[in-house]
Design a protein around this motif. Structure first.
Motif, PDB file in Angstrom:
ATOM      1  N   PRO A 226       5.045  33.767  55.376  1.00 54.07           N
ATOM      2  CA  PRO A 226       5.441  34.438  56.619  1.00 54.07           C
ATOM      3  C   PRO A 226       6.933  34.751  56.670  1.00 54.07           C
ATOM      4  CG  PRO A 226       5.241  32.099  57.022  1.00 54.07           C
ATOM      5  CD  PRO A 226       4.882  32.309  55.578  1.00 54.07           C
ATOM      6  N   ASN A 227       7.433  35.441  55.645  1.00 51.99           N
ATOM      7  CA  ASN A 227       8.855  35.748  55.533  1.00 51.99           C
ATOM      8  C   ASN A 227       9.026  37.142  54.936  1.00 51.99           C
ATOM      9  OD1 ASN A 227       9.229  32.807  55.901  1.00 51.99           O
ATOM     10  ND2 ASN A 227       8.682  32.674  53.738  1.00 51.99           N
ATOM     11  N   PHE A 228      10.119  37.808  55.280  1.00 50.76           N
ATOM     12  CA  PHE A 228      10.404  39.104  54.645  1.00 50.76           C
ATOM     13  C   PHE A 228      11.888  39.420  54.728  1.00 50.76           C
ATOM     14  CE2 PHE A 228       9.701  40.308  59.088  1.00 50.76           C
ATOM     15  CZ  PHE A 228      10.752  41.173  59.332  1.00 50.76           C
ATOM     16  N   GLY A 246      13.455  38.135  58.315  1.00 45.28           N
ATOM     17  CA  GLY A 246      12.622  37.681  59.423  1.00 45.28           C
ATOM     18  C   GLY A 246      11.591  36.664  58.987  1.00 45.28           C
ATOM     19  N   THR A 247      11.273  35.740  59.881  1.00 48.76           N
ATOM     20  CA  THR A 247      10.217  34.756  59.657  1.00 48.76           C
ATOM     21  C   THR A 247       9.678  34.338  61.014  1.00 48.76           C
ATOM     22  OG1 THR A 247       9.651  32.680  58.545  1.00 48.76           O
ATOM     23  CG2 THR A 247      11.784  32.762  59.648  1.00 48.76           C
ATOM     24  N   ILE A 248       8.533  33.668  61.034  1.00 51.84           N
ATOM     25  CA  ILE A 248       7.915  33.311  62.311  1.00 51.84           C
ATOM     26  C   ILE A 248       7.567  31.836  62.350  1.00 51.84           C
ATOM     27  CG2 ILE A 248       5.551  33.907  61.576  1.00 51.84           C
ATOM     28  CD1 ILE A 248       5.275  35.085  64.508  1.00 51.84           C
ATOM     29  N   ALA A 249       7.791  31.232  63.508  1.00 51.30           N
ATOM     30  CA  ALA A 249       7.505  29.812  63.719  1.00 51.30           C
ATOM     31  C   ALA A 249       6.091  29.672  64.280  1.00 51.30           C
ATOM     32  CB  ALA A 249       8.534  29.195  64.667  1.00 51.30           C
ATOM     33  N   TRP A 250       5.125  29.915  63.416  1.00 53.92           N
ATOM     34  CA  TRP A 250       3.715  29.843  63.826  1.00 53.92           C
ATOM     35  C   TRP A 250       2.896  29.406  62.625  1.00 53.92           C
ATOM     36  CZ3 TRP A 250       0.904  29.250  67.895  1.00 53.92           C
ATOM     37  CH2 TRP A 250      -0.450  29.599  67.919  1.00 53.92           C
ATOM     38  N   SER A 251       2.021  28.415  62.822  1.00 50.98           N
ATOM     39  CA  SER A 251       1.285  27.807  61.723  1.00 50.98           C
ATOM     40  C   SER A 251      -0.153  28.289  61.646  1.00 50.98           C
ATOM     41  CB  SER A 251       1.323  26.281  61.875  1.00 50.98           C
ATOM     42  OG  SER A 251       2.651  25.862  62.096  1.00 50.98           O
ATOM     43  N   GLY A 252      -0.502  29.271  62.481  1.00 51.78           N
ATOM     44  CA  GLY A 252      -1.814  29.892  62.401  1.00 51.78           C
ATOM     45  C   GLY A 252      -1.707  31.274  61.794  1.00 51.78           C
ATOM     46  N   ASN A 253      -2.648  32.148  62.135  1.00 48.65           N
ATOM     47  CA  ASN A 253      -2.656  33.501  61.587  1.00 48.65           C
ATOM     48  C   ASN A 253      -1.441  34.286  62.082  1.00 48.65           C
ATOM     49  OD1 ASN A 253      -5.091  32.833  60.440  1.00 48.65           O
ATOM     50  ND2 ASN A 253      -6.325  33.866  61.993  1.00 48.65           N
ATOM     51  N   PHE A 254      -0.706  34.885  61.166  1.00 47.11           N
ATOM     52  CA  PHE A 254       0.484  35.655  61.515  1.00 47.11           C
ATOM     53  C   PHE A 254       0.312  37.095  61.043  1.00 47.11           C
ATOM     54  CE2 PHE A 254       1.224  33.971  57.274  1.00 47.11           C
ATOM     55  CZ  PHE A 254       1.672  35.075  56.588  1.00 47.11           C
ATOM     56  N   PRO A 283      -5.609  34.200  85.808  1.00 44.22           N
ATOM     57  CA  PRO A 283      -4.515  34.459  86.755  1.00 44.22           C
ATOM     58  C   PRO A 283      -3.588  33.250  86.871  1.00 44.22           C
ATOM     59  CG  PRO A 283      -6.628  35.125  87.685  1.00 44.22           C
ATOM     60  CD  PRO A 283      -6.938  34.399  86.421  1.00 44.22           C
ATOM     61  N   GLN A 284      -2.312  33.510  86.982  1.00 45.05           N
ATOM     62  CA  GLN A 284      -1.264  32.498  87.150  1.00 45.05           C
ATOM     63  C   GLN A 284      -1.006  31.679  85.878  1.00 45.05           C
ATOM     64  OE1 GLN A 284       0.329  32.655  90.054  1.00 45.05           O
ATOM     65  NE2 GLN A 284      -1.182  33.963  91.041  1.00 45.05           N
ATOM     66  N   LYS A 285      -1.818  31.855  84.835  1.00 48.77           N
ATOM     67  CA  LYS A 285      -1.588  31.146  83.583  1.00 48.77           C
ATOM     68  C   LYS A 285      -0.554  31.908  82.748  1.00 48.77           C
ATOM     69  CE  LYS A 285      -4.665  27.848  84.154  1.00 48.77           C
ATOM     70  NZ  LYS A 285      -4.297  26.411  84.218  1.00 48.77           N
ATOM     71  N   VAL A 286       0.076  31.192  81.834  1.00 48.78           N
ATOM     72  CA  VAL A 286       1.137  31.770  81.015  1.00 48.78           C
ATOM     73  C   VAL A 286       0.698  31.800  79.557  1.00 48.78           C
ATOM     74  CG1 VAL A 286       3.458  31.371  80.104  1.00 48.78           C
ATOM     75  CG2 VAL A 286       3.028  31.141  82.547  1.00 48.78           C
ATOM     76  N   PHE A 287       0.880  32.939  78.923  1.00 52.53           N
ATOM     77  CA  PHE A 287       0.666  33.061  77.474  1.00 52.53           C
ATOM     78  C   PHE A 287       2.033  33.229  76.840  1.00 52.53           C
ATOM     79  CE2 PHE A 287      -0.102  35.110  73.446  1.00 52.53           C
ATOM     80  CZ  PHE A 287      -1.308  34.558  73.002  1.00 52.53           C
ATOM     81  N   LYS A 288       2.437  32.216  76.052  1.00 54.33           N
ATOM     82  CA  LYS A 288       3.732  32.247  75.379  1.00 54.33           C
ATOM     83  C   LYS A 288       3.520  32.486  73.898  1.00 54.33           C
ATOM     84  CE  LYS A 288       7.882  29.468  74.476  1.00 54.33           C
ATOM     85  NZ  LYS A 288       8.534  28.152  74.663  1.00 54.33           N
ATOM     86  N   THR A 289       4.164  33.486  73.368  1.00 55.21           N
ATOM     87  CA  THR A 289       4.026  33.796  71.947  1.00 55.21           C
ATOM     88  C   THR A 289       4.951  32.898  71.130  1.00 55.21           C
ATOM     89  OG1 THR A 289       5.778  35.470  71.859  1.00 55.21           O
ATOM     90  CG2 THR A 289       3.583  36.198  72.561  1.00 55.21           C
ATOM     91  N   PRO A 290       4.678  32.728  69.839  1.00 52.30           N
ATOM     92  CA  PRO A 290       5.583  31.929  69.001  1.00 52.30           C
ATOM     93  C   PRO A 290       6.911  32.633  68.782  1.00 52.30           C
ATOM     94  CG  PRO A 290       3.890  32.959  67.663  1.00 52.30           C
ATOM     95  CD  PRO A 290       3.509  33.220  69.085  1.00 52.30           C
ATOM     96  N   VAL A 291       7.865  31.879  68.304  1.00 50.66           N
ATOM     97  CA  VAL A 291       9.211  32.391  68.084  1.00 50.66           C
ATOM     98  C   VAL A 291       9.274  33.177  66.780  1.00 50.66           C
ATOM     99  CG1 VAL A 291      11.582  31.690  67.561  1.00 50.66           C
ATOM    100  CG2 VAL A 291      10.345  30.603  69.443  1.00 50.66           C
ATOM    101  N   PHE A 292       9.827  34.382  66.856  1.00 54.00           N
ATOM    102  CA  PHE A 292      10.190  35.160  65.669  1.00 54.00           C
ATOM    103  C   PHE A 292      11.680  34.963  65.441  1.00 54.00           C
ATOM    104  CE2 PHE A 292      11.781  39.280  63.921  1.00 54.00           C
ATOM    105  CZ  PHE A 292      11.170  39.187  62.674  1.00 54.00           C
ATOM    106  N   ILE A 293      12.066  34.650  64.209  1.00 55.40           N
ATOM    107  CA  ILE A 293      13.441  34.294  63.865  1.00 55.40           C
ATOM    108  C   ILE A 293      13.993  35.373  62.948  1.00 55.40           C
ATOM    109  CG2 ILE A 293      14.888  32.535  62.763  1.00 55.40           C
ATOM    110  CD1 ILE A 293      11.991  30.866  63.255  1.00 55.40           C
ATOM    111  N   TYR A 294      15.149  35.920  63.275  1.00 51.51           N
ATOM    112  CA  TYR A 294      15.697  36.980  62.435  1.00 51.51           C
ATOM    113  C   TYR A 294      17.221  36.929  62.394  1.00 51.51           C
ATOM    114  CZ  TYR A 294      16.000  39.522  66.954  1.00 51.51           C
ATOM    115  OH  TYR A 294      16.255  39.893  68.257  1.00 51.51           O
ATOM    116  N   THR A 295      17.755  37.447  61.310  1.00 53.44           N
ATOM    117  CA  THR A 295      19.197  37.555  61.127  1.00 53.44           C
ATOM    118  C   THR A 295      19.499  38.870  60.424  1.00 53.44           C
ATOM    119  OG1 THR A 295      21.180  36.441  60.255  1.00 53.44           O
ATOM    120  CG2 THR A 295      19.215  36.378  58.886  1.00 53.44           C
ATOM    121  N   PHE A 296      20.710  39.350  60.591  1.00 54.91           N
ATOM    122  CA  PHE A 296      21.142  40.585  59.944  1.00 54.91           C
ATOM    123  C   PHE A 296      22.376  40.290  59.110  1.00 54.91           C
ATOM    124  CE2 PHE A 296      23.456  44.553  59.561  1.00 54.91           C
ATOM    125  CZ  PHE A 296      22.444  45.456  59.250  1.00 54.91           C
ATOM    126  N   SER A 297      22.389  40.804  57.889  1.00 51.40           N
ATOM    127  CA  SER A 297      23.529  40.619  56.990  1.00 51.40           C
ATOM    128  C   SER A 297      23.977  41.968  56.461  1.00 51.40           C
ATOM    129  CB  SER A 297      23.127  39.716  55.812  1.00 51.40           C
ATOM    130  OG  SER A 297      24.054  39.819  54.746  1.00 51.40           O
TER     131      SER A 297
END
Length: 733
Positions: A226-228, A246-254, A283-297
């Protein structure tokens, strides 16, 4: 609002009602991601890249096309190309970040800017929250950006909720949508397989959609990591070129989607793979997505890696700034064939080597169905009385008496059918009704969607930690992916399975981390099949691959080095391969050193070498673990690999040079060092030589200036196939 001034001075949380056309800047020391509110009340990305000194000039950076972000003339080919979080169902013609169906059946969503807020998390981190809303439906989306100033890294995620009367259905729910504008794009991806992890492949993107994803449920990295890297305009090198990592902090399907349109504009949509995972949000429930981590060089892949390593050690990896344990593992020496006497003798082997810990691997558990092989016992986590009559507590005491710590292997998410647990709870496994069970590696997957199963998995760890003083270390394995997956607990919500399994796993790990905050754990999954920053929040390190042949390991460890720091990558000296003990040990020292070898089978000079190498490693490990990494010569481009670590003060460095399998005498030239201080002088010495052996580095002991080492360099490589040189480089007065 100048977020850098906020970073320096502000200690308060504030809200800002932005005006149409105003900008929202997410900034670090050298990197900026800029968003703009259009006249149509929608949010657009106008810039991502190197930070500008003059904030006012972000207006001009989009050239003559800036009007397309702020003028709404009804043309979807113009207006929505750079939407900050693209929706589906109205005028967007490209890949959406979010797609929903309302409870009245309407399959469309529009998102308009409402407000944004910024708060200081600590002296290095600022979080920006942007609130969006559908003008016709009570559906709300928050875009979160957490900027890490010194590391030049941004975390991005999304929070979705609604106040409709009935559930809405989420079909797409990305963590991030980024837009890039360049002449050409080069994608570096990391493909994998069992014993062939994180191999590098680079290609130019062409028009259309390129996807990197996983649908495996668990052990999700088996085929794709899960990196590029995304290089702009031309291929980036280690030291040159503009590159987004970029990479993602998620241990399921990405899923990473690279959508290159007819105007050569690129969208990168990143997040959970929505495949077979439409989600009914109450209703009133929250769906939070996992964190996507990125940097620019703007200085190539090397700087991007150093950014991510620094972020990981401070924020992404459990205990990232603490030391790690060297160890001796019993697996390749004993496999399933051991008893108390054989193990306690190996405690003495660990002490003889000089390592910190003995790690007991698979095969210690099960009584009705003892774990004498891979077909039974998995799930019955009690010590086998026939081989360990005094239990795990006795082994703990004996290890302590010997002067080493004690660690243990578990695989708590999986189960054999031949177990007491399966006899009691066949409903706890993932298995399709009306179809034959799909057994892989003689295992089934426990249903972590089920809170009872979560309690059981937590109890596996908790029970072991209640014995005596507890173990010092867990190796947590996961040897199969999901197939024929069906949850008896979820019943009619099977499309939630892939998400709820991963969330259930995190709930277990949260409990373990809360109760045992200092417990060290290694992440393993049939080798390196589950390496991501979602799991590394709970684990101090990961097992890179079941392929421990030192030649192959150079490529595997090289691939991991792009996104993960050295102290997180477990490398063991084993008997796999026919290389010398020196070569195998030198390769393992590139990361976190361990041994999985029959110590009693070593020759006298080999044992002495290993003992000396452990002493060297413990002295050098602070530089290897926490130093800046410079990849000098790539094994993908040469018949050798050369890299070095430099401490933050530029006083200490370690260089590793590995010669692979050149067909002829390679006559290697000079290698220019990196990361040193031009004004300092350095003594360069070869270490890790065999007792009474000849050094390969003829200039060992010489003193050179940092200026000379970086501009001219030294010959650091042996010409012998499968040989290695380690140089210790220390500043001198």
């Amino acid at each position: 609002m100048n977020t850098i001034l906020l970073f320096i001075f502000s200690m308060i949380y504030f809200n800002s009602q932005a005006q149409e056309g105003s900008m929202i800047r997410i900034e670090t020391e050298n990197f900026a991601h800029v968003l703009k509110i259009g006249l149509d009340h929608k949010l657009y990305q106008t810039y991502i890249g190197t930070k500008l000194n003059n904030n006012a000039e972000y207006e001009a950076v989009s050239k003559e096309n800036i009007k397309k972000f702020v003028v709404n003339d009804g043309n979807p080919l113009i207006d929505l190309r750079h939407a900050a979080y693209p929706t589906f169902g109205t005028t967007n013609l490209f890949e959406p970040a979010i797609r929903v169906t309302h409870n009245d059946g309407n399959p469309s969503l529009e998102l308009e800017y409402q407000k944004h807020s910024t708060k200081k998390i600590d002296d290095n981190c600022i979080e920006t929250i942007i609130k969006l809303k559908d003008p016709q439906y009570p559906v709300f989306v928050e875009l979160h950006f957490k900027a890490f100033y010194k590391q030049n890294v941004v975390e991005s995620w999304t929070v979705i909720e609604h106040k409709e009367k009935e559930p809405i259905t989420l079909y797409n729910y990305a963590s991030s949508a980024l837009h890039l504008d360049a002449d050409k794009y080069w994608l570096t991806q990391f493909y994998s397989d069992v014993v062939e992890e994180v191999r590098i492949e680079e290609s130019q993107l062409t028009k259309g959609i390129k996807i990197i994803d996983s649908k495996l449920g668990v052990r999700t990295n088996m085929f794709a990591a899960p990196n590029f890297f995304l290089s702009l305009n031309s291929k980036s090198t280690e030291e040159t070129g503009e590159v987004l990592a970029g990479t993602i902090a998620w241990s399921g399907n990405f899923k990473f989607t690279f959508d290159l349109d007819n105007n050569n504009e690129l969208r990168i949509i990143s997040g959970i793979n929505e495949f077979a995972s439409e989600y009914s949000l109450e209703p009133q429930k929250v769906f939070k997505t996992p964190v996507f981590i990125y940097t620019f060089s703007n200085q190539g892949k090397g700087l991007a890696s150093r950014n991510l390593h620094s972020w990981a050690m401070n924020y992404g990896l459990k205990d990232g700034n603490k030391s790690r344990l060297t160890l001796l593992n019993n697996w390749e020496t004993t496999f399933f064939d051991f008893d108390e006497k054989k193990l306690t003798n190996m405690f003495s082997d660990a002490k003889t080597l000089g390592v910190d810990m003995f790690l007991l691997d698979d095969g210690w558990f099960g009584n009705k169905y003892p774990r004498s092989g891979s077909t039974s016992g998995l799930g019955d986590w009690q010590a086998t009385k026939a081989i360990l009559p005094n239990g795990i507590g006795y082994l703990m005491d004996q290890a302590t008496a010997t002067g080493v710590k004690f660690g243990i292997w578990i695989e708590p998410e999986m189960i054999n059918e031949k177990t007491e647990l399966y006899e009691k709870h066949p409903d706890w496994v993932l298995s399709l009704p009306n179809r034959a069970k799909d057994v892989y590696r003689t295992q089934l997957v426990l249903d972590l969607c089920n809170p009872q199963v979560q309690d059981f998995v937590f109890k596996v760890v908790d029970d072991i930690m209640q014995i005596k003083s507890g173990v010092s270390f867990f190796k947590w394995d996961c040897n199969r992916m999901m197939t024929s997956a069906y949850s008896n607990y979820l019943k009619k919500q099977q499309s939630h399975l892939f998400i709820e399994y991963t969330n259930g796993l995190y709930k277990v790990l949260d409990r373990i981390k809360a109760k045992y905050p200092n417990l060290e754990m290694m992440l393993c999954a049939g080798g390196g099949g589950r390496v991501d920053y979602g799991m590394l929040n709970y684990f101090t390190e990961f097992w890179a691959s079941d392929n421990t042949d030192a030649f192959n390991r150079i490529f595997i460890q090289w691939g991991y080095s792009y996104f993960y720091p050295a102290l997180a990558t477990c490398n063991h000296v084993t008997s796999m391969g026919k290389q010398s003990i020196k070569f195998r040990t030198d390769v393992a020292m590139m990361g976190k050193l361990g041994f999985d070898i029959h110590v009693g089978g070593l020759k006298e000079d080999e044992l002495k070498f290993c003992q000396d190498a452990v002493v060297n490693y413990k002295r050098l490990s602070p530089t290897i673990w926490k130093g800046d990494l410079y990849r000098l010569v790539s094994p993908y481009e040469d018949t050798r690999a050369v890299l070095m670590y430099v401490d933050k003060e530029k006083n200490h460095s370690v260089l590793f040079s590995y010669t692979l399998q050149p067909l002829t005498d390679p006559n290697y030239g000079l290698v220019k060092f990196k990361g040193l201080d031009v004004n300092k002088k350095y003594k360069v010495e070869e270490i890790n030589s065999m007792p009474h052996g000849r050094k390969s580095f003829e200039e060992s002991g010489n003193v050179c200036s940092g200026d000379f080492l970086m501009k001219i360099g030294l010959k650091v490589s042996s010409s012998q196939p499968e040989s290695s040189v380690i140089l210790e480089i220390n500043a001198v007065e």
